[in-house]
Structures are given as structure tokens and as C-alpha cells.
Scaffold this active site. Structure first.
Site: not given
Length: 162
Positions: A8, A11, A13-15, A127
Site C-alpha cells: 500500500c 505500509n 494501515c492496509r498492507s 482506504d
């Protein structure tokens, strides 16, 4: 060994959420020995003087609500040299895909994917950095990781079990 890199923008939050969700799924299935799972950023915004920031507290809390720990994870940047090591690079949204193509160019082996394509959707993972909705992001990520695991189990693991 199947090597997966979730990607993401920062690096934080999402990934990392995807990294630890998939780690839990493969552990729960008893197939963790078949996988190496990591995550990285397309930018350096969350990396200062060579040290990455930890997972963003609301993302960490959302994982914790689902019994998942991400303790010790810090942001790292995706590097072009990662291409030869990892089998799959899985981005969260179209901007991540564009940036991965820039960093990993050329994608001569077709290793770059968007997570929710495994659910047969072209949708981006929500996101939470902008929406503040970490629950929605987790839901997208869990759905994508479950579909990814089915795909990988059928494509990569089952042929070795014959």
C-alpha cells in the site's frame, strides 16, 4: 514456499492488515509452512532516517478486535530487488498498482495483482487513512485474503499434495 508481498502507500494501515490477516488464515488452516508473507510501502512517507513507523494505532486496534496481533511491524519500502524474491505483489488500490509497476518495472512474470480481483471485483480496498473506517477496510481485506487463499491453495498447494 509461496512468497507474498502486500503493498500500500505507507505500509501502516492496509498492507500490514492484509499481511497479518493472511498470516492468521494460513495458520488457522495449518498451512503456514507453505508461505512467507510480508508487506511494504510504495512511498517513504512513513520511514524516517531508515526506521519505519509502526502500524497506525486504529489499524492495530481493528486487527486486535479480530484476535490478530501485528506487534513489532514497522513500515518498509518496496524495492525493485524484491521482484526476483517474491511470487506475488498484491496492492490495495489502483494507485498502488501503478506505483508497483513503476518500482518493479517491467512486470515480466505477471506478479502484480490488486487484492479484491481475487473476489472477482475491480473495487479498491477502502482506504481508512481518508475514510477513517477501519472496519470497512478490514472487511475488504479479509474478504480479499480469503479469496486469495482459495486461489493459492488451488493453484499452488494442491498440485503438491497429489
Amino acid at each position: 514456499m509461496i512468497k507474498i508481498m502486500f503493498v500500500c502507500h505507507g505500509n501502516i494501515c492496509r498492507s500490514p492488515m492484509a499481511e497479518f490477516v493472511l498470516k492468521k488464515l494460513v495458520q488457522d488452516a495449518g498451512i503456514q509452512d507453505h508461505f512467507q508473507i510480508a508487506s511494504s510501502a510504495t512511498s517513504r512517507e512513513e520511514i524516517w532516517n531508515g526506521k519505519g513507523n509502526p502500524v497506525y494505532p486504529p489499524a492495530k486496534e481493528e486487527l486486535k478486535r479480530h484476535g490478530i496481533s501485528c506487534d513489532g511491524k514497522r513500515a518498509v519500502q518496496l524495492r525493485s530487488s524484491d521482484y526476483d524474491y517474491y511470487d506475488y505483489f498484491i496492492g490495495m488500490d489502483q494507485a498502488n498498482i501503478r506505483d508497483m509497476h513503476r518500482i518493479l518495472s517491467p512486470d515480466k512474470e505477471g506478479k502484480i495483482y490488486k487484492l479484491l480481483t481475487f473476489t472477482e471485483s475491480d473495487k479498491d480496498v477502502t482506504d481508512p487513512w481518508y475514510s477513517g473506517d477501519f472496519h470497512a477496510a478490514y472487511s475488504d481485506i479479509e474478504k480479499g485474503c480469503r479469496a486469495l487463499l482459495i486461489y493459492l491453495t488451488e493453484k499452488e498447494i494442491e498440485p503438491y499434495n497429489d
